[in-house]
Write a protein that holds these residues in place. Sequence first.
Motif, PDB file in Angstrom:
ATOM      1  N   GLN A 168      48.515 -37.036 -21.052  1.00 48.45           N
ATOM      2  CA  GLN A 168      47.218 -37.497 -21.149  1.00 48.45           C
ATOM      3  C   GLN A 168      46.762 -38.266 -20.024  1.00 48.45           C
ATOM      4  N   LEU A 169      47.609 -39.132 -19.608  1.00 48.62           N
ATOM      5  CA  LEU A 169      47.406 -39.780 -18.548  1.00 48.62           C
ATOM      6  C   LEU A 169      47.355 -39.213 -17.025  1.00 48.62           C
ATOM      7  N   GLU A 170      48.057 -38.069 -17.270  1.00 53.79           N
ATOM      8  CA  GLU A 170      47.874 -37.236 -15.902  1.00 53.79           C
ATOM      9  C   GLU A 170      46.612 -36.449 -15.955  1.00 53.79           C
ATOM     10  N   LEU A 171      45.807 -36.149 -16.972  1.00 56.32           N
ATOM     11  CA  LEU A 171      44.687 -35.483 -17.032  1.00 56.32           C
ATOM     12  C   LEU A 171      43.801 -36.496 -16.832  1.00 56.32           C
ATOM     13  N   GLN A 172      44.013 -37.669 -17.227  1.00 61.30           N
ATOM     14  CA  GLN A 172      42.887 -39.024 -17.055  1.00 61.30           C
ATOM     15  C   GLN A 172      43.016 -39.181 -15.257  1.00 61.30           C
ATOM     16  N   ARG A 173      44.233 -39.167 -14.737  1.00 57.40           N
ATOM     17  CA  ARG A 173      44.430 -39.134 -13.184  1.00 57.40           C
ATOM     18  C   ARG A 173      43.637 -37.967 -12.530  1.00 57.40           C
ATOM     19  N   GLU A 174      43.666 -36.827 -13.013  1.00 54.01           N
ATOM     20  CA  GLU A 174      42.915 -35.654 -12.301  1.00 54.01           C
ATOM     21  C   GLU A 174      41.592 -35.999 -12.309  1.00 54.01           C
ATOM     22  N   ASN A 175      41.207 -36.429 -13.449  1.00 52.51           N
ATOM     23  CA  ASN A 175      39.620 -36.711 -13.517  1.00 52.51           C
ATOM     24  C   ASN A 175      39.216 -37.732 -12.415  1.00 52.51           C
ATOM     25  N   LEU A 176      40.162 -38.928 -12.420  1.00 49.35           N
ATOM     26  CA  LEU A 176      39.781 -39.953 -11.443  1.00 49.35           C
ATOM     27  C   LEU A 176      39.630 -39.567 -10.163  1.00 49.35           C
ATOM     28  N   LEU A 177      40.679 -38.638  -9.723  1.00 48.31           N
ATOM     29  CA  LEU A 177      40.878 -38.051  -8.345  1.00 48.31           C
ATOM     30  C   LEU A 177      39.513 -37.194  -8.179  1.00 48.31           C
ATOM     31  N   ALA A 178      38.921 -36.337  -9.128  1.00 46.42           N
ATOM     32  CA  ALA A 178      37.923 -35.753  -8.839  1.00 46.42           C
ATOM     33  C   ALA A 178      36.554 -36.678  -8.709  1.00 46.42           C
ATOM     34  N   THR A 179      36.618 -37.632  -9.313  1.00 45.62           N
ATOM     35  CA  THR A 179      35.440 -38.415  -9.351  1.00 45.62           C
ATOM     36  C   THR A 179      35.400 -39.349  -8.042  1.00 45.62           C
ATOM     37  N   ILE A 180      36.802 -39.749  -7.488  1.00 46.41           N
ATOM     38  CA  ILE A 180      36.953 -40.223  -6.033  1.00 46.41           C
ATOM     39  C   ILE A 180      36.229 -39.257  -5.039  1.00 46.41           C
ATOM     40  N   GLY A 181      36.910 -38.041  -5.148  1.00 48.37           N
ATOM     41  CA  GLY A 181      36.289 -37.033  -4.135  1.00 48.37           C
ATOM     42  C   GLY A 181      34.933 -36.925  -4.305  1.00 48.37           C
ATOM     43  N   GLY A 185      32.264 -38.025  -1.179  1.00 47.80           N
ATOM     44  CA  GLY A 185      31.446 -37.103  -0.682  1.00 47.80           C
ATOM     45  C   GLY A 185      29.789 -37.781  -0.609  1.00 47.80           C
ATOM     46  N   LEU A 186      29.487 -38.281  -1.930  1.00 51.54           N
ATOM     47  CA  LEU A 186      28.180 -38.772  -1.929  1.00 51.54           C
ATOM     48  C   LEU A 186      28.148 -39.845  -0.952  1.00 51.54           C
ATOM     49  N   GLU A 187      29.188 -40.832  -0.687  1.00 49.33           N
ATOM     50  CA  GLU A 187      29.070 -41.711   0.085  1.00 49.33           C
ATOM     51  C   GLU A 187      28.752 -41.311   1.558  1.00 49.33           C
ATOM     52  N   LYS A 188      29.245 -40.385   2.230  1.00 48.10           N
ATOM     53  CA  LYS A 188      29.057 -39.821   3.278  1.00 48.10           C
ATOM     54  C   LYS A 188      27.470 -39.217   3.335  1.00 48.10           C
ATOM     55  N   LEU A 416      22.980 -31.823  -8.184  1.00 47.21           N
ATOM     56  CA  LEU A 416      24.327 -30.928  -8.321  1.00 47.21           C
ATOM     57  C   LEU A 416      25.620 -31.694  -8.401  1.00 47.21           C
ATOM     58  N   LEU A 417      25.668 -32.863  -7.524  1.00 46.01           N
ATOM     59  CA  LEU A 417      26.702 -33.536  -7.701  1.00 46.01           C
ATOM     60  C   LEU A 417      26.773 -34.300  -9.252  1.00 46.01           C
ATOM     61  N   ALA A 418      25.771 -34.637  -9.633  1.00 48.35           N
ATOM     62  CA  ALA A 418      25.872 -35.194 -10.952  1.00 48.35           C
ATOM     63  C   ALA A 418      26.113 -34.088 -12.061  1.00 48.35           C
TER      64      ALA A 418
END
Length: 456
Positions: A168-181, A185-188, A416-418
């Motif tokens: 469960q924590l690993e799946l949350q981590r994957e979601n956070l990593l995707a959000t960070i990515g 991208g949005l910041e750039k 699209l990003l949203a």
Amino acid sequence: MFRKSLIYAFTLLIPGVLSAQNSVPELSFPEPLTLKETIQIGLENNRNYQKALMDEDKAKYQRNEIRGAGLPQISAYGDYNNFIDVYPQAIPGGGFFGGSPEDINVIAFGVPQTLKAGFQLNQLIYSNSYLIGLKAAKTGEEFYRLLAEQSEEDVIHEISMSYLGVLQLELQRENLLATIGELEGLEKILQAQYENDLARKVDLNRVKVNLTSVKAELENLDIAIFQSEGYLKLVMGIPVDTEIALDSKITDMNHMVNEFQIAELDVNNRKDLQVLGVQEKLYEYEYKNIKAEHMPQLVGFADFNKSAFSQEFDFVNTNHAWYQGFLVGLKLEIPIFNGGQTKYKAAQSKVTAQQLQLDKLQATDAAELEYQNALKKYYNSLSTLRSLESNLTLANDVLSETELLYKESLSPLTDLLAAEASERQAQANYNNQIIQVRLAQLEILKSTGTIKNLIQ
């Protein structure tokens, strides 16, 4: 020469012994580890379960110990006495010793030096307490066997819960990593737009703040994952620095969710209720054993010995005379009165048995409540899963339409990003809920005493 050779050989062995002590074998496991494989490793290495198995072995030895009390008891003994002053005996005068009947003659019977050696044999012929003890010992074996099985179920449940918790924590981590990515991208994009006066400074700063918050959340989540994995390894009984990788395939969990069959509650299948049932038998034997204290006990015995006597210590003389003695007999012991101790001990045993009956009623009610709570949790989590499944389908449709509009230049990149972020969040929520359903299934298996189905 032999001593020098021995020292030389020992010197050669020291480095090998030290290296063997310092070298710790590295454990390697298949990757990724499935839940079933993780449980099997835990059952092989969990310390509490191993101790429970040892208690089961110890109960077998205790039963053999009790059985041994009914077998012949043979012992050898030796007895040496050196009478500095031989014990005197007083006898009336007259007769062979002379004097008048009113006189008292004091005579020393015996010699200063005596030596005796022999063998003794004792054989229990009848004891009701011994027969009850044998039955209680056999029931005690069953008691510790059930405790070992209960410990096995506890290990399976604890490993399963920890395993799914880590996933469960690993799946949350994957979601956070995707959000960070996504935020990076949005910041750039906003940075480039801001530099070309196409975006506001506040919008760029808002993205940066969100990115920093999500990264901080990721760091805290990494700590939680490390702690959860460490606890899982502890329950598995493996070193905490062992590298493991868990199987996080949601497709397999989907199959487990769909194929799950709800078992009916039968309290007789629960090990805690079975343990209480065996305890009830043990208390019955305890009561019978207390009452058996009023029963007679018959023991047979025999003693074979040889004795020597002398004025001085010269028993090493091979010509010394040794006198043989041999006896056999029976000893019958019939208790008559012990101040009412047996009566009150039996009364205490009865009260303890009555308390156990209350414990059984309490455990039965608790089992029923645990089962009903597990069912409620399962149906609620399953309903939530179906809702999130519909939500995921909707999010996929929105993403597909937004991608099409973006390709036709009818929708901005931010939309699209949203849409991608919403789809990822919907997928993360769905994956997380699958684990919630699996956790609810574990509670049902535990409450019905069928959690061993996970390794079958």
